[in-house]
Design an enzyme around this catalytic site. Sequence first.
Site, mmCIF file in Angstrom:
data_model
loop_
_atom_site.group_PDB
_atom_site.id
_atom_site.type_symbol
_atom_site.label_atom_id
_atom_site.label_comp_id
_atom_site.label_asym_id
_atom_site.label_seq_id
_atom_site.Cartn_x
_atom_site.Cartn_y
_atom_site.Cartn_z
ATOM 1 N N GLY A 1 14.618 22.740 -64.363
ATOM 2 C CA GLY A 1 15.631 23.198 -63.433
ATOM 3 C C GLY A 1 15.564 22.413 -62.138
ATOM 4 C CB VAL B 1 5.356 21.397 -62.900
ATOM 5 C CG1 VAL B 1 5.480 20.627 -61.599
ATOM 6 C CG2 VAL B 1 4.200 22.377 -62.821
ATOM 7 C CG PHE B 2 7.988 20.691 -68.017
ATOM 8 C CD1 PHE B 2 7.188 19.973 -68.892
ATOM 9 C CD2 PHE B 2 8.931 20.007 -67.276
ATOM 10 C CE1 PHE B 2 7.311 18.600 -69.018
ATOM 11 C CE2 PHE B 2 9.071 18.626 -67.391
ATOM 12 C CZ PHE B 2 8.263 17.914 -68.264
ATOM 13 C CB SER C 1 12.134 16.475 -59.945
ATOM 14 O OG SER C 1 12.033 16.775 -58.572
ATOM 15 N N PRO C 2 10.259 14.302 -62.363
ATOM 16 C CG PRO C 2 8.715 12.584 -62.701
ATOM 17 C CD PRO C 2 9.548 13.227 -61.635
ATOM 18 C CE1 TYR D 1 12.238 12.807 -49.540
ATOM 19 C CE2 TYR D 1 10.955 10.865 -50.085
ATOM 20 C CZ TYR D 1 11.960 11.762 -50.387
ATOM 21 O OH TYR D 1 12.675 11.602 -51.552
#
Length: 305
Positions: A220, A225-226, A215-216, A52
């Site tokens: 995809g 982000v949704f 990645s909650p 990272y």
Amino acid sequence: MKKLELGNSGLEVSEISLGCMRMDQLSKQDANRVIENALEQGIDMFDHADIYGGGKSEEIFADAINMDSSTREKMVIQSKCGIRDGFFDFSKEHILASVEGSLKRLKTDYLDVLLLHRPDTLVEPEEVAEAFNELKRSGKVRHFGVSNHNPTQVELLKKYVEQDLVANQLQLSMMFTPMIDAGLNVNMEHDPAIVRDGGVLDYSRLHNMTVQPWSPFQHGFFEGVFVDNDKFPILNEKLQEYAEKKGVTKSAIAIAWILRHPARMQPVVGTMNPERLQNIAKASEVNLTKEEWYDLYRVAGNKLP
């Protein structure tokens, strides 16, 4: 913040973990605000990896809090190793060198948890076992686990590794649900019925391995982000409906949806915004009914047989 036991380790950790992948983009002062805010919310587990920020995320983390023994005792630190430039490497030499590098950057004598980051098809599990034994004996790593591994890969490691593997970090969100879909579509002739991961969710529950969803908030694979995404108006309307009903934000509902699963998962959230993290942390207080969970699952575009 509620707590959960990480696998069978006896280690009690916050049920939400802070992912520090983007911490390399922060100043020391901003990183301090993020970390202190997380601790104030009851989030005491911090997820790192040697790659990272090319190691910079671990450095900034330690510098931001002026790491010392009293500060170290307040937190649970997890790091990952095995990803190199263009290949994966679970050799004994690399595992040991990676841990030494993380300890130096984090300014600590030990990691609470070490995960193997992504499966190395050239893995020699005897070498992994040797590395784990050396790290355990020296006190440099207290617990071990994996990331992005399927059950057969875990079993191969367990044939040689003496230590319990306490966690498996896997991608999961309301809009990325293959580990859930396959179990709901048994013996059906359509795509969601395909078992892509060897039944890793049920395997984890059977063997008391804590699933750590990464990645909650993504739809995809790193496609964005949704939450508050104009591409998903119906889902966001439903998230807003539940957010108002429960007195939290849409992001908190997305995390509460994961926490509702009886597998007792520990989502890893990567926001570096203290206010957003504070709102997300409230997911620990949200109770979703079974009907509400399935409602959100369907609205996210998932179909029941």
